[in-house]
Design an enzyme around this catalytic site. Structure first.
Site, PDB file in Angstrom:
ATOM      1  N   SER A 143       0.859  -1.195   0.000  1.00  0.00           N
ATOM      2  CA  SER A 143       0.000   0.000   0.000  1.00  0.00           C
ATOM      3  C   SER A 143       0.887   1.234   0.000  1.00  0.00           C
ATOM      4  CB  SER A 143      -0.846   0.007   1.276  1.00  0.00           C
ATOM      5  OG  SER A 143      -1.469   1.272   1.450  1.00  0.00           O
ATOM      6  N   TYR A 157      -1.600  -0.890  10.218  1.00  0.00           N
ATOM      7  CA  TYR A 157      -1.736  -1.103   8.774  1.00  0.00           C
ATOM      8  C   TYR A 157      -0.444  -0.706   8.051  1.00  0.00           C
ATOM      9  CZ  TYR A 157      -3.778  -1.093   4.070  1.00  0.00           C
ATOM     10  OH  TYR A 157      -4.047  -1.346   2.746  1.00  0.00           O
TER      11      TYR A 157
HETATM   12  P1  NAD Z   1     -11.426  -6.089   0.016  1.00  0.00           P
HETATM   13  O1  NAD Z   1     -11.856  -5.839   1.410  1.00  0.00           O
HETATM   14  O2  NAD Z   1     -12.375  -5.886  -1.128  1.00  0.00           O
HETATM   15  O3  NAD Z   1     -10.837  -7.580  -0.106  1.00  0.00           O
HETATM   16  C1  NAD Z   1     -10.010  -8.191   0.851  1.00  0.00           C
HETATM   17  C2  NAD Z   1     -10.330  -9.689   0.855  1.00  0.00           C
HETATM   18  O4  NAD Z   1      -9.404 -10.348   1.725  1.00  0.00           O
HETATM   19  C3  NAD Z   1     -11.739  -9.973   1.412  1.00  0.00           C
HETATM   20  O5  NAD Z   1     -12.484 -10.780   0.514  1.00  0.00           O
HETATM   21  C4  NAD Z   1     -11.480 -10.693   2.723  1.00  0.00           C
HETATM   22  O6  NAD Z   1     -12.462 -11.666   3.046  1.00  0.00           O
HETATM   23  C5  NAD Z   1     -10.107 -11.339   2.442  1.00  0.00           C
HETATM   24  N1  NAD Z   1      -9.390 -11.669   3.664  1.00  0.00           N
HETATM   25  C6  NAD Z   1      -9.218 -10.889   4.759  1.00  0.00           C
HETATM   26  N2  NAD Z   1      -8.510 -11.572   5.683  1.00  0.00           N
HETATM   27  C7  NAD Z   1      -8.230 -12.791   5.160  1.00  0.00           C
HETATM   28  C8  NAD Z   1      -7.541 -13.925   5.642  1.00  0.00           C
HETATM   29  N3  NAD Z   1      -6.983 -13.950   6.862  1.00  0.00           N
HETATM   30  N4  NAD Z   1      -7.462 -15.028   4.860  1.00  0.00           N
HETATM   31  C9  NAD Z   1      -8.032 -15.035   3.627  1.00  0.00           C
HETATM   32  N5  NAD Z   1      -8.696 -13.972   3.114  1.00  0.00           N
HETATM   33  C10 NAD Z   1      -8.796 -12.862   3.879  1.00  0.00           C
HETATM   34  O7  NAD Z   1     -10.148  -5.173  -0.186  1.00  0.00           O
HETATM   35  P2  NAD Z   1      -9.254  -4.852  -1.472  1.00  0.00           P
HETATM   36  O8  NAD Z   1      -9.304  -3.397  -1.646  1.00  0.00           O
HETATM   37  O9  NAD Z   1      -9.536  -5.752  -2.602  1.00  0.00           O
HETATM   38  O10 NAD Z   1      -7.823  -5.187  -0.840  1.00  0.00           O
HETATM   39  C11 NAD Z   1      -6.916  -6.131  -1.358  1.00  0.00           C
HETATM   40  C12 NAD Z   1      -5.517  -5.755  -0.886  1.00  0.00           C
HETATM   41  O11 NAD Z   1      -5.202  -4.468  -1.397  1.00  0.00           O
HETATM   42  C13 NAD Z   1      -5.372  -5.652   0.630  1.00  0.00           C
HETATM   43  O12 NAD Z   1      -4.149  -6.233   1.018  1.00  0.00           O
HETATM   44  C14 NAD Z   1      -5.352  -4.160   0.886  1.00  0.00           C
HETATM   45  O13 NAD Z   1      -4.645  -3.831   2.055  1.00  0.00           O
HETATM   46  C15 NAD Z   1      -4.661  -3.655  -0.366  1.00  0.00           C
HETATM   47  N6  NAD Z   1      -4.924  -2.234  -0.657  1.00  0.00           N
HETATM   48  C16 NAD Z   1      -6.193  -1.798  -0.887  1.00  0.00           C
HETATM   49  C17 NAD Z   1      -6.401  -0.444  -1.143  1.00  0.00           C
HETATM   50  C18 NAD Z   1      -7.783   0.128  -1.374  1.00  0.00           C
HETATM   51  O14 NAD Z   1      -7.949   1.365  -1.344  1.00  0.00           O
HETATM   52  N7  NAD Z   1      -8.803  -0.679  -1.639  1.00  0.00           N
HETATM   53  C19 NAD Z   1      -5.311   0.443  -1.184  1.00  0.00           C
HETATM   54  C20 NAD Z   1      -4.022  -0.056  -0.961  1.00  0.00           C
HETATM   55  C21 NAD Z   1      -3.837  -1.407  -0.704  1.00  0.00           C
END
Ligand code: NAD
Length: 250
Positions: A143, A157
Site C-alpha cells: 500500500s 496497517y
Molecule cells: P477487500 O476488502 O475488497 O478484499 C479483501 C479480501 O481479503 C476480502 O475478501 C477478505 O475476506 C479477504 N481476507 C481478509 N482476511 C483474510 C484472511 N486472513 N485469509 C483469507 N482472506 C482474507 O479489499 P481490497 O481493496 O480488494 O484489498 C486487497 C488488498 O489491497 C489488501 O491487502 C489491501 O490492504 C490492499 N490495498 C487496498 C487499497 C484500497 O484502497 N482498496 C489500497 C491499498 C492497498
C-alpha cells in the site's frame, strides 16, 4: 501440428475482494489456472459467479491464510489439481483506521497476522515448490501507507505493509539464484469495499489530493500485478511499485 501449451497456475489470496476478483480475471485472460483463497465463503462465491473462465481453470478454496494449516492445504490442493504453482499473489488484507493510542494489542496483532504473517506463511510453503521447479514469481499487495503515514490508516496497517515490502525484498534476494522473483505493488485508494467504507466526504477529500484526481480501479492494479508476475518483467525483482495516481513519486 499444434502443440498443447501448459497453462500456468496462480494462487491469489483475498480473491473474494475487489482487487482479488480483478486479479483473478486478469490472470484468466492471460491463460492461467487460478486458485482463489478467501476467508469469506460469500465473497468467494461472488467472485466465482463474476469470472469469465474456461472450464476447469478455477479452484475455490475457503480459508484463513494467517493459519499455517490453510497455507499447507492451499499448496497441496493446487499441486493435486493443476500440477504446479507458478505465481503467488499475497493480496489478502484488512485495514484499521484508529490512531496509535486507540490501537489495542489485539487489533495490532490481527492486522499484522493478516497482512504480513499470512504472506510470510504462504511464501514459505509455495517457494519450496517454486524452488524445485527453478522458476516462479511472487507479487505482494502492499500500500502507499507502507511508505508514507496518513490519517486514514492505523500504525498497524502501515507497519504491516512496510513489513511486506521488506519481506518482498528479502525473498527476491534469497531466491533470485533459483529463478524466483518477488515484487510488491503499492496502491493508493482503489475503488473496492475497503475504500467505499470511508464516508463520502472524506473519500472526496482523499481523491481531491491525488494529482490524477481519482482512485484507481481494481483492474488497473490487477494489470500491474499481472505484468510483475509475468515474463515481460523478467529483470525486475525486489521492487515496490507505486500505483497511486501521482500521490508521491519515489
Ligand atoms: P477487500 O476488502 O475488497 O478484499 C479483501 C479480501 O481479503 C476480502 O475478501 C477478505 O475476506 C479477504 N481476507 C481478509 N482476511 C483474510 C484472511 N486472513 N485469509 C483469507 N482472506 C482474507 O479489499 P481490497 O481493496 O480488494 O484489498 C486487497 C488488498 O489491497 C489488501 O491487502 C489491501 O490492504 C490492499 N490495498 C487496498 C487499497 C484500497 O484502497 N482498496 C489500497 C491499498 C492497498
Amino acid at each position: 501440428m499444434s502443440e498443447t501449451v501448459r497453462r500456468e497456475t496462480v494462487i491469489i489470496s483475498g480473491a473474494g475482494g475487489g482487487i482479488g476478483t480483478a486479479t483473478a480475471q486478469s490472470f484468466l485472460d492471460g491463460s492461467f489456472n487460478v486458485v482463489l483463497v478467501d476467508l469469506s465463503e460469500e465473497n468467494l462465491d461472488r467472485t466465482v459467479a463474476r469470472l469469465r473462465a474456461p472450464e476447469n481453470t478455477v479452484l475455490r478454496l475457503p480459508g484463513d491464510v494467517s493459519q499455517e494449516k490453510t497455507c499447507q492445504t492451499v499448496l497441496s490442493a493446487t499441486l493435486d489439481r493443476f500440477g504446479s504453482v507458478d505465481v503467488l499473489v499475497n493480496n489478502a488484507g484488512i485495514i484499521r483506521r484508529e490512531p496509535t493510542e486507540e490501537t489495542s494489542l489485539e487489533n495490532w496483532n490481527q492486522v499484522l497476522s493478516t497482512n504480513l504473517t499470512a504472506a510470510f506463511l504462504m511464501t514459505r510453503h509455495v517457494v519450496s515448490a517454486m524452488r524445485a521447479a527453478r522458476k516462479g514469481s511472487i507479487v505482494n499487495v502492499a500500500s502507499r501507507a507502507a511508505k508514507r503515514p496518513h490519517r486514514n490508516a492505523s500504525p498497524s496497517y502501515g507497519a504491516s505493509k512496510a513489513g511486506l515490502i521488506y519481506l518482498t525484498r528479502h525473498v527476491a534476494f534469497e531466491f533470485a539464484p533459483y529463478g524466483i522473483r518477488a515484487n510488491a505493488v503499492c496502491p493508493g485508494p482503489v475503488e473496492t469495499d475497503m475504500f467505499r467504507k470511508i464516508d463520502p466526504e472524506r473519500r472526496r477529500q482523499i481523491t481531491a489530493e491525488i494529482p490524477l484526481g481519482r482512485a484507481a480501479s481494481p483492474e488497473e492494479v490487477a494489470d500491474l500485478i499481472l505484468y510483475l508476475a509475468g515474463p515481460r518483467s523478467s529483470y525486475i525483482t525486489g521492487e515496490a511499485v507505486n500505483i497511486n495516481g501521482g500521490s508521491f513519486m519515489d
